[in-house]
Design a protein around this motif. Structure first.
Motif, PDB file in Angstrom:
ATOM      1  N   ARG A  85      -3.698  11.802  -1.085  1.00 25.28           N
ATOM      2  CA  ARG A  85      -4.926  11.432  -1.800  1.00 25.28           C
ATOM      3  C   ARG A  85      -5.117  12.326  -3.022  1.00 25.28           C
ATOM      4  NH1 ARG A  85      -9.833   8.828  -0.748  1.00 25.28           N
ATOM      5  NH2 ARG A  85      -8.497   7.467   0.501  1.00 25.28           N
ATOM      6  N   TRP A  88      -2.701   8.836  -4.202  1.00 29.47           N
ATOM      7  CA  TRP A  88      -2.240   7.766  -3.317  1.00 29.47           C
ATOM      8  C   TRP A  88      -3.202   7.637  -2.143  1.00 29.47           C
ATOM      9  CZ3 TRP A  88       1.738   5.301  -5.517  1.00 29.47           C
ATOM     10  CH2 TRP A  88       2.605   6.006  -6.357  1.00 29.47           C
ATOM     11  N   ALA A  89      -3.750   6.434  -1.932  1.00 30.35           N
ATOM     12  CA  ALA A  89      -4.733   6.207  -0.867  1.00 30.35           C
ATOM     13  C   ALA A  89      -4.062   5.653   0.388  1.00 30.35           C
ATOM     14  CB  ALA A  89      -5.811   5.244  -1.351  1.00 30.35           C
ATOM     15  N   PRO A 136      -9.855   1.266   4.678  1.00 28.04           N
ATOM     16  CA  PRO A 136      -9.437   2.525   4.035  1.00 28.04           C
ATOM     17  C   PRO A 136      -9.475   3.665   5.047  1.00 28.04           C
ATOM     18  CG  PRO A 136     -11.697   2.002   3.445  1.00 28.04           C
ATOM     19  CD  PRO A 136     -11.209   0.833   4.252  1.00 28.04           C
ATOM     20  N   GLN A 160     -11.658   7.633   9.389  1.00 24.01           N
ATOM     21  CA  GLN A 160     -12.480   7.743   8.181  1.00 24.01           C
ATOM     22  C   GLN A 160     -13.384   8.960   8.361  1.00 24.01           C
ATOM     23  OE1 GLN A 160     -14.359   3.893   8.341  1.00 24.01           O
ATOM     24  NE2 GLN A 160     -12.727   2.874   7.179  1.00 24.01           N
ATOM     25  N   THR A 165      -4.197   3.349   4.002  1.00 21.18           N
ATOM     26  CA  THR A 165      -4.779   2.106   4.515  1.00 21.18           C
ATOM     27  C   THR A 165      -4.413   1.956   5.984  1.00 21.18           C
ATOM     28  OG1 THR A 165      -4.596   1.040   2.350  1.00 21.18           O
ATOM     29  CG2 THR A 165      -4.830  -0.410   4.252  1.00 21.18           C
ATOM     30  N   ASP A 171      -8.957   8.122   5.665  1.00 23.23           N
ATOM     31  CA  ASP A 171      -8.854   9.472   5.108  1.00 23.23           C
ATOM     32  C   ASP A 171      -7.800  10.304   5.832  1.00 23.23           C
ATOM     33  OD1 ASP A 171     -11.060   9.333   3.154  1.00 23.23           O
ATOM     34  OD2 ASP A 171     -12.303   9.065   4.947  1.00 23.23           O
ATOM     35  N   LYS A 224       0.838  -1.196   0.000  1.00 23.67           N
ATOM     36  CA  LYS A 224       0.000   0.000   0.000  1.00 23.67           C
ATOM     37  C   LYS A 224       0.879   1.254   0.000  1.00 23.67           C
ATOM     38  CE  LYS A 224      -3.837  -2.347   0.257  1.00 23.67           C
ATOM     39  NZ  LYS A 224      -4.767  -2.408  -0.906  1.00 23.67           N
TER      40      LYS A 224
END
Length: 365
Positions: free
Chosen positions: A346, A350-351, A305, A258, A353, A307, A228
């Motif tokens: 983001r 790119w996210a 996921p 999140q 985790t 944020d 990730k």
């Protein structure tokens, strides 16, 4: 009235003056047309090899200059099998206090130490000086000890700005009114450390706070195995339960979350320079906090996921930083430091985790 001109008398020629003038002319002409040969050489040595002034060859000059080094970053692998592929890891720690347990845990990491570079940045104050001295002592001990414990290299830097809060006590650090200035300063320290240590062959960057004193020895390869861009474990704290007197643990880092409609609504009504802070009852965001998502009976490597991310222990693919993702020391979408970093990453594609059941432990003051 004009004076009548009498007979003209001519001066006699001075042959001595003519001789001196002729000699000077010849002397000057000799030096103008000289070919660089030794002036002591006589006509009798015309057949002898001429003596030239020493010269430095171009090849020697080029050899003395630093060589041009070329790097193809396409050859830098970032894979779920970092040990097998011999991938370089950069562990970065902003440090205000030195904890021996932190260093002991660092040395116990079983990722090959010859692939690990350590980077530290410390403030220039009394506590920072004490921490630097203690850190340097442990670095010397480790780097002169058994080969298997020696790290690839160690970089220690000092901040060129004063910390906004003098005290590093936990209660003072976490006061709500101190957060914006404190975390802006932390961002500057993180960015300074990152920009001066990220190598061309670095595959992974592990951000590890100086008060993280317990992690699995396999921390690096465990996190990297998820492949990730940003991945964060759950940060807890061990303590003694005052009611039972038995060892217990509690959530510590609330910056991995999140997002929620409530938080987005709060942000929409804020002034541009205001930030949202997590974990304070004065600002209820109703975000879903990873700190409360741990389920003991679930598998350790369950992913969710995120944020926002905390920075107590955070593994980042080096390409995320190379793309420009850093820690904003200013409000970025009303976020700052590590949470702002997740938002910036983001925006770059790119996210983040999280691993709610994979725990690392914070020092208990």
């Amino acid at each position: 009235m004009a004076r009548p001109m009498g007979p003209v008398r001519l001066r006699k020629t001075n042959y001595v003056t003519l001789a001196i003038g002729a000699f000077l002319v010849l002397f000057i002409m000799y030096f103008l047309v000289a070919d660089g040969t030794d002036p002591t050489t006589t006509s009798n040595s015309a057949n002898a090899p001429s003596i030239r002034k020493p010269t430095t060859s171009k090849a020697k000059l080029i050899g003395d200059r630093p060589p041009v080094r070329r790097f193809n970053l396409n050859n830098v692998t970032i894979t779920p099998n970092p040990i097998e592929n011999r991938e370089a890891v950069l562990i970065l720690t902003p440090m205000a206090r030195f904890y021996q347990e932190y260093w002991d845990n660092l040395v116990k990491l079983d990722y090959p130490h010859d692939l690990i570079t350590l980077g530290f940045i410390l403030p220039k104050n009394k506590e920072g000086n004490a921490a630097t001295a203690a850190l340097q002592a442990q670095v010397t001990k480790t780097q002169t000890g058994p080969l298997k414990n020696r790290f690839r290299s160690v970089i220690i830097e000092r901040q060129d700005f004063d910390p906004p809060i003098v005290s590093q006590d936990e209660g003072e650090r976490h006061k709500m009114e101190n957060q914006k200035a404190r975390r802006a300063s932390m961002s500057r320290a993180r960015n300074s450390l990152l920009f001066t240590t990220l190598g061309v062959d670095t595959s992974w960057v592990l951000w590890l706070d100086a008060d993280i004193i317990e992690t699995p020895p396999t921390l690096i390869q465990d996190l990297a195995s998820h492949d990730k861009p940003l991945i964060v474990p759950n940060c807890y704290q061990r303590y003694t339960d005052p009611e039972t007197g038995k060892p217990a643990e509690r959530p510590y880092d609330f910056n991995s979350w999140q997002d929620s409609p409530t938080a987005q609504d709060i942000a929409s009504k804020m002034d541009p320079d205001d930030i949202i802070l997590e974990g304070y009852r004065e600002m209820a965001t109703y975000r879903s906090l990873m700190a409360y998502m741990a389920v003991p009976e679930d598998e350790q490597h369950v992913e969710i996921p995120l944020d926002g991310v905390g920075g107590t222990s955070l593994l980042v693919k080096a390409d995320v930083h190379r793309d420009g993702a850093m820690f904003p020391p200013f409000p970025f979408y009303h976020l700052i430091e590590t949470e702002g970093f997740a938002k910036m990453a983001r925006r770059l594609g790119w996210a983040a985790t999280g691993l709610p059941n994979y725990k690392v432990y914070h020092y208990n003051e």
